[in-house]
Scaffold this active site. Structure first.
Site, PDB file in Angstrom:
ATOM      1  N   SER A 115       6.391   2.842   4.825  1.00 21.90           N
ATOM      2  CA  SER A 115       7.764   3.074   5.255  1.00 21.90           C
ATOM      3  C   SER A 115       8.540   1.771   5.288  1.00 21.90           C
ATOM      4  O   SER A 115       7.971   0.682   5.445  1.00 21.90           O
ATOM      5  CB  SER A 115       7.757   3.691   6.660  1.00 21.90           C
ATOM      6  OG  SER A 115       9.054   3.738   7.217  1.00 21.90           O
ATOM      7  N   TYR A 150       5.555   3.266  15.212  1.00 27.25           N
ATOM      8  CA  TYR A 150       5.493   3.968  13.924  1.00 27.25           C
ATOM      9  C   TYR A 150       5.357   2.960  12.783  1.00 27.25           C
ATOM     10  O   TYR A 150       4.491   3.082  11.911  1.00 27.25           O
ATOM     11  CB  TYR A 150       6.762   4.808  13.762  1.00 27.25           C
ATOM     12  CG  TYR A 150       6.955   5.452  12.408  1.00 27.25           C
ATOM     13  CD1 TYR A 150       6.350   6.661  12.093  1.00 27.25           C
ATOM     14  CD2 TYR A 150       7.783   4.863  11.454  1.00 27.25           C
ATOM     15  CE1 TYR A 150       6.541   7.255  10.853  1.00 27.25           C
ATOM     16  CE2 TYR A 150       7.984   5.453  10.221  1.00 27.25           C
ATOM     17  CZ  TYR A 150       7.356   6.644   9.920  1.00 27.25           C
ATOM     18  OH  TYR A 150       7.547   7.229   8.694  1.00 27.25           O
ATOM     19  N   LYS A 154       2.221   2.056   9.973  1.00 26.15           N
ATOM     20  CA  LYS A 154       2.381   1.916   8.527  1.00 26.15           C
ATOM     21  C   LYS A 154       1.887   0.548   8.054  1.00 26.15           C
ATOM     22  O   LYS A 154       1.264   0.431   6.986  1.00 26.15           O
ATOM     23  CB  LYS A 154       3.842   2.128   8.139  1.00 26.15           C
ATOM     24  CG  LYS A 154       4.374   3.521   8.450  1.00 26.15           C
ATOM     25  CD  LYS A 154       3.601   4.605   7.710  1.00 26.15           C
ATOM     26  CE  LYS A 154       4.256   5.967   7.856  1.00 26.15           C
ATOM     27  NZ  LYS A 154       3.526   7.023   7.102  1.00 26.15           N
TER      28      LYS A 154
END
Length: 280
Positions: A115, A150, A154
Site C-alpha cells: 500500500s 495498517y 504492509k
C-alpha cells in the site's frame, strides 16, 4: 498459469478477475473467508488465511499467489495509534502462512498487495500541499515510512517477501497500491462523490475538492491495477522489487512509473487529470 488469489472477492480481487478473467493465459482460484456473494466463473474456496492447514492444500499445483487478504481491525490507514492489537498479530500470522505455503508448494512468485501507506508519512507530513503538485515526490527506493499500524503491516509484508525471495528463490512483487475503488467509484471523483452520498460534505465544497485533488494523485483505475498484476505474473526477471500502483496521474507523488515500465512493462491507460467532473 494457475493463480491463487487470497481475498479474491474484494475490491482489488474483482478488479483482477474483471479484467483478466477471460485471458486464456490464466486459471484463477479465489480464496476467501466467505463464499462469493454471487456466481463466479472461477474456482472459489473458503478458507481463513490465519489457518495454515486450511489454506496449504489450495497452493498445491499453483504457479503464483496474489495475496490480497487482510484481517479487519488493524486500526485502518487513518489511525495513528501505536498500541498493538489481536487483528494486527493475526495479519502478521496470515502473511507468514501465505508466504510459507507459497514456498513449501514451490510457487514461482508472490504478488503482494502492499500500500501507499507503507510510505504514507510522506503524505501525512506534506498534506494538503502534496495534493496540488507541490514538488513532493518519492520513488521505489523510498524507505518505509508507515503512517499507521495498517501501513506497518504492509511494510512488514514487503520485508518478509524480500526474505522469502532471497532465502528461498521465489520471485516477489510488492505493489504499493494507491487507491483502487469499486466499479461505481472507479474514477478520481469517487471518494468525493461517496462522501456526498454519505452526507459528509456537499458537492463543490472545500472538503469535496480536497478529496478530488487527493484522488487525482493516488487513483489507480481497476484496469490499470489488473494490468500491473498481469505484468508481474508474466515477468520472470525480478528477484524482488516494489512498484507503485497508480495510474498515469500528472500530480502523483508516488512518482516512479518509469521503474515499473522498464522493469515489468507496466503501461497505465488512465489518468486522473483526464477527468474534470464525475460521470453523469
Amino acid at each position: 498459469m494457475d493463480v491463487l488469489i487470497t481475498g479474491g472477492h474484494g475490491v482489488v480481487g474483482t478488479a483482477i478477475t474483471d479484467h483478466l478473467g477471460d485471458d486464456e493465459a490464466y486459471e484463477f482460484t479465489l480464496l476467501d473467508v466467505d463464499p462469493p456473494a454471487e456466481d463466479t466463473p472461477h474456482d472459489s474456496v473458503v478458507a481463513d488465511v490465519r489457518d495454515y492447514d486450511a489454506i496449504r492444500p489450495h497452493f498445491e499445483g499453483k504457479d503464483a499467489v496474489v495475496h490480497l487478504a487482510l484481517v479487519p481491525g488493524t486500526g485502518g490507514p487513518d489511525s495513528r495509534e501505536l498500541g498493538w492489537s489481536k487483528p494486527q498479530s493475526d495479519n502478521l500470522e496470515a502473511l507468514h502462512n501465505v508466504y510459507e505455503a507459497a514456498v513449501d508448494a514451490a510457487l514461482d512468485s508472490i504478488v503482494f498487495a502492499s500500500s501507499n501507506h507503507a510510505v504514507g508519512m510522506v503524505e501525512v507530513r506534506n498534506a494538503p500541499e502534496v495534493y496540488h503538485d507541490a514538488g513532493v515526490k518519492v520513488d521505489h527506493t523510498e524507505p518505509h515510512r508507515p503512517d499507521s499500524r495498517y501501513g506497518l503491516t504492509k511494510s512488514y509484508g514487503e520485508d518478509l517477501g524480500r526474505l522469502a525471495a532471497e532465502s528461498h528463490g521465489i520471485r516477489f512483487y510488492a505493489l504499493r497500491i494507491g487507491s483502487v475503488r469499486a466499479p461505481e467509484y472507479d474514477h478520481p471523483y469517487g471518494d468525493a462523490e461517496r462522501g456526498v452520498e454519505d452526507g459528509k460534505w456537499e458537492r463543490g465544497s472545500d472538503a469535496y475538492e480536497e478529496q478530488v485533488a487527493r484522488l487525482k494523485g493516488l487513483w489507480q483505475s481497476r484496469r490499470d491495477l489488473a494490468h500491473l498484476v498481469d505484468c508481474c505474473l508474466r515477468d520472470d526477471s525480478v528477484e524482488w522489487d516494489q512498484f507503485y500502483g497508480v495510474s498515469e496521474n500528472s500530480r502523483r507523488w508516488l512518482d516512479d512509473l518509469d521503474h515499473a515500465r522498464e522493469t515489468v512493462g507496466y503501461d497505465p491507460q488512465d489518468a486522473g487529470e483526464e477527468w474534470d467532473a464525475p460521470p453523469e
